[in-house]
Motif scaffolding. Structure first.
Motif, PDB file in Angstrom:
ATOM      1  N   GLY A   1     117.487 -11.585  52.610  1.00 57.47           N
ATOM      2  CA  GLY A   1     116.089 -12.415  52.862  1.00 57.47           C
ATOM      3  C   GLY A   1     116.068 -12.732  51.149  1.00 57.47           C
ATOM      4  O   GLY A   1     116.817 -13.167  50.309  1.00 57.47           O
ATOM      5  N   GLU A   2     114.562 -13.110  50.859  1.00 58.72           N
ATOM      6  CA  GLU A   2     114.144 -13.948  49.845  1.00 58.72           C
ATOM      7  C   GLU A   2     114.456 -13.129  48.468  1.00 58.72           C
ATOM      8  O   GLU A   2     114.880 -14.137  47.145  1.00 58.72           O
TER       9      GLU A   2
ATOM     10  N   CYS B   1     121.232 -14.141  54.137  1.00 59.14           N
ATOM     11  CA  CYS B   1     120.205 -14.001  55.354  1.00 59.14           C
ATOM     12  C   CYS B   1     119.668 -12.612  55.473  1.00 59.14           C
ATOM     13  O   CYS B   1     118.426 -12.402  55.851  1.00 59.14           O
TER      14      CYS B   1
ATOM     15  N   PHE C   1     114.278 -17.440  55.051  1.00 55.21           N
ATOM     16  CA  PHE C   1     113.528 -16.277  54.781  1.00 55.21           C
ATOM     17  C   PHE C   1     112.161 -16.612  55.459  1.00 55.21           C
ATOM     18  O   PHE C   1     111.854 -17.601  55.789  1.00 55.21           O
TER      19      PHE C   1
END
Length: 275
Positions: A90-91, A87, A99
């Motif tokens: 992110g993506e 997390c 995200f």
């Protein structure tokens, strides 16, 4: 308040009391005819939809400590840290399911194992629609922080060919029970599965992502409903999160302000979580 209004209030109050007594009596009669049984073992329980103490003790519930975003359980809470590595990254992280352009939060009731799999599979394939009430209570308990006022409850959709063969969408059954229990709005067809996809079982994480890419869209007549909405997606099992991510991306592109997901059971990588 006029005398007429007071009389109306008294009549409505009396009718409410009578209705409550009638409903209670009907439940007692139903319990005599068909006594409450455990969803899995058939053992006697206190209420319809309950699990026996023996089953309850064997289930692995997901609870704190866990990532505040994706809900992944941790073995121990680190001071000042409430996000997992995926997390935070992110993506771009291969394991990320939360995200900016997708899901905001994920909450799951149970760790997916042999026992919780029986609950999911009986609801999904064995016409055990009577399980929805009990299983939805587990999901609601796990997701109280995302089931906020004004949230819109939406199931992950099935393609029409699979819906015809199965006759119902297990995610829709759970979503209906959850919305009723929480007093939240429900839209069963907000999302449309426009492409029939092969089953996800046996596919790698990347294969699952490719499999559902472009499979979902917002139903045209509900586009205005999505704009600015807080959508809570409902599904039965989370493996890699590819299906939920695909749904969330579509909703965010359509203007949803926030998209969370609630799931009955989640596959947790080995060695993760004190659950």
């Amino acid at each position: 308040m006029s005398d007429g209004d007071q009389q109306d209030v008294r009549i409505k109050t009396a009718l409410g009391v009578l209705y409550g007594h009638a409903a209670s009596a009907s439940r007692r009669v139903a319990d005599l005819v068909m006594p409450p049984q455990c969803l899995l073992t058939g053992e006697p329980v206190g209420n319809h939809g309950d699990l026996s103490a023996n089953v309850w003790q064997q289930l692995h519930f997901i609870a704190a400590p866990m990532c505040s975003a994706c809900g992944l359980p941790w073995e121990a809470q680190v001071a000042g840290q409430d996000l997992c590595a995926a997390c935070i990254a992110g993506e771009e992280h291969p394991g990320a399911i939360v995200f900016d352009k997708g899901l905001d939060h994920v909450r799951c009731a149970l760790r997916y194992d042999d026992l919780s799999a029986q609950l999911a599979l009986r609801l999904k394939y064995a016409d055990r629609l009577d399980m929805a009430g009990g299983l939805s209570r587990l999901i609601v308990q796990a997701g109280r922080d995302v089931l906020t006022d004004g949230a819109l409850v939406v199931p992950v959709p099935l393609h029409r060919t699979r819906l015809i063969s199965r006759r119902y969408n297990q995610a829709g059954v759970l979503a209906s029970a959850i919305s009723k229990a929480c007093g939240l709005d429900l839209c069963l067809d907000l999302l449309h599965r426009q492409r029939a996809t092969p089953r996800q079982q046996g596919l790698s994480a990347k294969g699952r992502e490719r499999n559902v890419r472009g499979a979902f869209r917002v139903t045209p007549r509900h586009r205005d409903l999505v704009k600015g909405a807080h959508v809570v997606l409902i599904d039965d099992v989370l493996t890699t999160g590819s299906t939920l991510k695909a749904c969330a991306r579509v909703l965010k592109r359509a203007g949803a302000e926030r998209v969370d997901a609630l799931v009955l059971a989640r596959v947790v990588p080995e060695g993760i979580g004190a659950i």
